[in-house]
Write an enzyme that holds these catalytic residues in place. Structure first.
Site, PDB file in Angstrom:
ATOM      1  N   ASP A 143      81.250  72.414  54.187  1.00  0.00           N
ATOM      2  CA  ASP A 143      80.650  73.580  53.548  1.00  0.00           C
ATOM      3  C   ASP A 143      80.819  74.845  54.380  1.00  0.00           C
ATOM      4  O   ASP A 143      81.250  75.878  53.865  1.00  0.00           O
ATOM      5  CB  ASP A 143      79.162  73.306  53.290  1.00  0.00           C
ATOM      6  CG  ASP A 143      78.443  74.503  52.699  1.00  0.00           C
ATOM      7  OD1 ASP A 143      78.305  74.553  51.469  1.00  0.00           O
ATOM      8  OD2 ASP A 143      78.021  75.391  53.470  1.00  0.00           O
ATOM      9  N   VAL A 171      77.923  75.823  48.939  1.00  0.00           N
ATOM     10  CA  VAL A 171      79.190  75.354  48.369  1.00  0.00           C
ATOM     11  C   VAL A 171      79.076  73.887  47.986  1.00  0.00           C
ATOM     12  O   VAL A 171      79.469  73.479  46.889  1.00  0.00           O
ATOM     13  CB  VAL A 171      80.353  75.577  49.356  1.00  0.00           C
ATOM     14  CG1 VAL A 171      81.635  74.972  48.799  1.00  0.00           C
ATOM     15  CG2 VAL A 171      80.554  77.064  49.624  1.00  0.00           C
ATOM     16  N   ASP A 172      78.524  73.083  48.885  1.00  0.00           N
ATOM     17  CA  ASP A 172      78.300  71.669  48.567  1.00  0.00           C
ATOM     18  C   ASP A 172      77.423  71.524  47.326  1.00  0.00           C
ATOM     19  O   ASP A 172      77.706  70.723  46.425  1.00  0.00           O
ATOM     20  CB  ASP A 172      77.613  70.962  49.740  1.00  0.00           C
ATOM     21  CG  ASP A 172      78.597  70.471  50.792  1.00  0.00           C
ATOM     22  OD1 ASP A 172      79.771  70.284  50.458  1.00  0.00           O
ATOM     23  OD2 ASP A 172      78.176  70.280  51.938  1.00  0.00           O
ATOM     24  N   MET A 173      76.336  72.269  47.289  1.00  0.00           N
ATOM     25  CA  MET A 173      75.375  72.115  46.203  1.00  0.00           C
ATOM     26  C   MET A 173      75.970  72.533  44.861  1.00  0.00           C
ATOM     27  O   MET A 173      75.826  71.834  43.854  1.00  0.00           O
ATOM     28  CB  MET A 173      74.107  72.902  46.517  1.00  0.00           C
ATOM     29  CG  MET A 173      73.367  72.374  47.745  1.00  0.00           C
ATOM     30  SD  MET A 173      71.964  73.388  48.234  1.00  0.00           S
ATOM     31  CE  MET A 173      70.803  73.001  46.929  1.00  0.00           C
TER      32      MET A 173
END
Length: 400
Positions: A143, A171-173
Site C-alpha cells: 500500500d 489503497v488496500d482498502m
C-alpha cells in the site's frame, strides 16, 4: 436483522488471501451474508495476526478489522495433500479470493485454471500489486509504495510539508472494496449466464483511481495541483478551522451559504458584499485574502457558539474529534457501530459493525473474528465429510 434474509445468504466464499485488500473483499461479502471460510497457514496464520496491538493469543486489532464474519481453517498449501484439500473446498464454494504473488497460486495448484477445473462456474478474484499482463506483474504490492507511485502522497498534506501518506492503508482498502463490487457483478451475471468469471485487481490501478478530480485536474493543467492540507482545492471556505477552544470543520458549499456565513456566523457583512468574494471561483482566486479575514473572526468565538450558528444557518459543520472520542461518541453508540463479542479465550473483543443498512437495519456481526484454526474440524467435516480419524491423520502429517 430480525430474522430477515441477507442478500448473499447461500453464497460461500473461500478466502485464501492475507493482510488487507483480499481479506477486506471477503469480509465485505461476509457482511452481506455470505459464508466465508478463511484458509491460513497452520503455524503462523495471516500475517496480520502479528501486527499492531494484541487482543489475545492469536488476534490483533489489525487482524480483527478485516476478518469478522469468517471461519478459520488451517491448511499447509506447501503440502500436496493441503493443496488437494483446498481444491476440494473450492469445489464447494462460489467465490475464491487470493492475493498471492503473481504466479504463486498456480504454483500451489490453486490458480484460476486449477479451480475452474473443479467448479466451472467459479468466481475467482486475483489481487496483485500491478497489472498481471504488464512488465511489473512480478513486483510485490504494498500500500505505502503504491501511495507514492500513484501520486496519492503527492496530493496529500500541506503545501509546505513533504508528501504525506494517508492515515490508513486506503489503497488496500479500496482495492478490496472494488474487488467485492466485481464479485457482486459476477454473481449477478452468473444467475443469467451460468458462467463464472476471473476478476483481476491491481493495487496501482485502484490507487490511480483514488486521485479522482485531483488526477483529472493534473492532466488538464499539465502539472500537479497545489496541496491544500485540510482545505478544499476547489471550494472556499471549506476545511478545518480553529475556534477559540479547538478545531472544527466548516463547509461553505455555495454562494448563498457564503452570504449566511458572513452575516449570521462571523458577523462580517462587509465580506458578503465584497466583490472579490461574490462567487466561489472568485473566492478561490482570492483565497489567501479571504482566509486572513475569516481566521481571526473564527478564533474569537467558541466552538459551541460557531457550531450552533452554523447549524442555524444551514451550513454543514462538525467537531474535529480524536479517534477514541469518535468511536465512543453518542452518534457511534446510537448507530451500533462498535460491538463487543466474546472470543475463544473467554474475553471480549471490539468489532466494528458493517457500515450499511439493508431494509432499515444494520446487518449483524454473525461471527467474531476467528481464532487461528478454530473452524478447521467443523468446516472439513461439514463440507468434505472428513471424519475425526482422517482429521487426526492430516494433523499428524502436518497438513492442518
Amino acid at each position: 436483522m430480525s430474522g430477515a434474509r441477507l442478500p448473499l445468504e447461500g453464497v460461500r466464499v473461500l478466502d485464501l488471501s492475507r493482510v488487507l485488500a483480499g481479506p477486506m473483499c471477503a469480509m465485505t461479502l461476509g457482511d452481506l451474508g455470505a459464508e466465508v471460510v478463511k484458509v491460513e497457514h497452520p503455524d503462523r496464520g495471516d500475517d496480520t495476526r502479528d501486527w499492531g496491538l494484541r487482543v489475545n493469543s492469536t488476534q490483533t486489532a489489525y487482524f480483527n478489522s478485516v476478518n469478522r464474519n469468517k471461519r478459520s481453517v488451517t491448511v499447509d498449501l506447501q503440502h500436496p495433500e493441503g493443496q488437494r484439500l483446498v481444491r476440494e473446498l473450492a469445489a464447494q464454494c462460489d467465490v475464491v479470493v487470493q492475493n498471492f504473488k503473481h504466479g504463486g497460486a498456480a504454483r500451489l495448484g490453486v490458480g484460476y485454471e486449477d479451480l475452474r477445473a473443479v467448479r466451472e462456474d467459479i468466481i475467482y478474484v486475483s489481487i496483485s500489486g500491478y497489472d498481471s499482463t504488464g512488465a511489473e506483474a512480478g513486483r510485490p504490492g504494498y500500500d505505502l509504495v503504491v501511495q507514492g507511485e500513484a501520486g496519492l502522497m503527492g496530493m496529500n498534506g500541506e503545501a509546505t510539508q513533504p508528501p504525506l501518506k494517508f492515515g490508513v492503508a486506503v489503497v488496500d482498502m479500496f482495492t478490496g472494496m472494488y474487488a467485492a463490487q466485481g464479485v457482486l457483478a459476477a454473481l449477478f451475471d452468473r444467475e443469467r449466464s451460468g458462467a463464472g468469471r476471473h476478476i483481476e485487481m491491481a493495487l496501482f490501478d485502484s490507487g490511480l483511481m483514488l486521485t479522482a478530480y485531483y488526477g483529472l485536474e493534473a492532466l488538464l493543467q499539465g502539472g500537479d495541483p497545489p496541496r491544500y492540507g485540510n482545505a478544499h482545492p476547489s471550494i472556499v471556505p471549506y476545511g478545518v478551522f480553529d475556534a477559540a477552544d479547538g478545531p472544527l470543520v466548516i463547509t461553505v458549499g455555495n454562494n448563498a451559504q457564503f452570504q449566511r456565513f458572513c452575516r449570521e456566523v462571523i458577523e462580517r457583512p462587509d465580506l458578503a458584499e465584497d466583490a472579490r468574494y461574490a462567487t466561489n471561483l472568485l473566492r478561490g482566486v482570492n483565497r489567501e485574502a479571504l482566509m486572513a479575514e475569516i481566521g481571526p473572526a473564527l478564533r474569537s468565538r467558541s466552538r459551541a457558539v460557531l457550531l450552533q450558528r452554523l447549524a442555524a444557518a444551514g451550513i454543514p459543520c462538525g467537531e474535529v474529534l480524536g479517534l477514541l472520542e469518535a468511536l465512543q461518541s453518542p452518534r457511534a453508540r446510537a448507530g451500533g457501530l462498535v460491538r463487543q463479542m466474546p472470543h475463544a479465550e473467554g474475553g471480549q473483543a471490539h468489532v466494528l459493525a458493517p457500515p450499511f443498512r439493508i431494509d432499515g437495519e444494520r446487518p449483524p456481526v454473525r461471527r467474531a473474528p476467528p481464532f487461528l484454526g478454530e473452524g478447521t474440524a467443523d468446516v472439513l467435516q461439514e463440507l468434505l465429510g472428513i471424519d475425526a480419524e482422517r482429521l487426526a491423520q492430516l494433523r499428524g502429517q502436518g497438513v492442518l
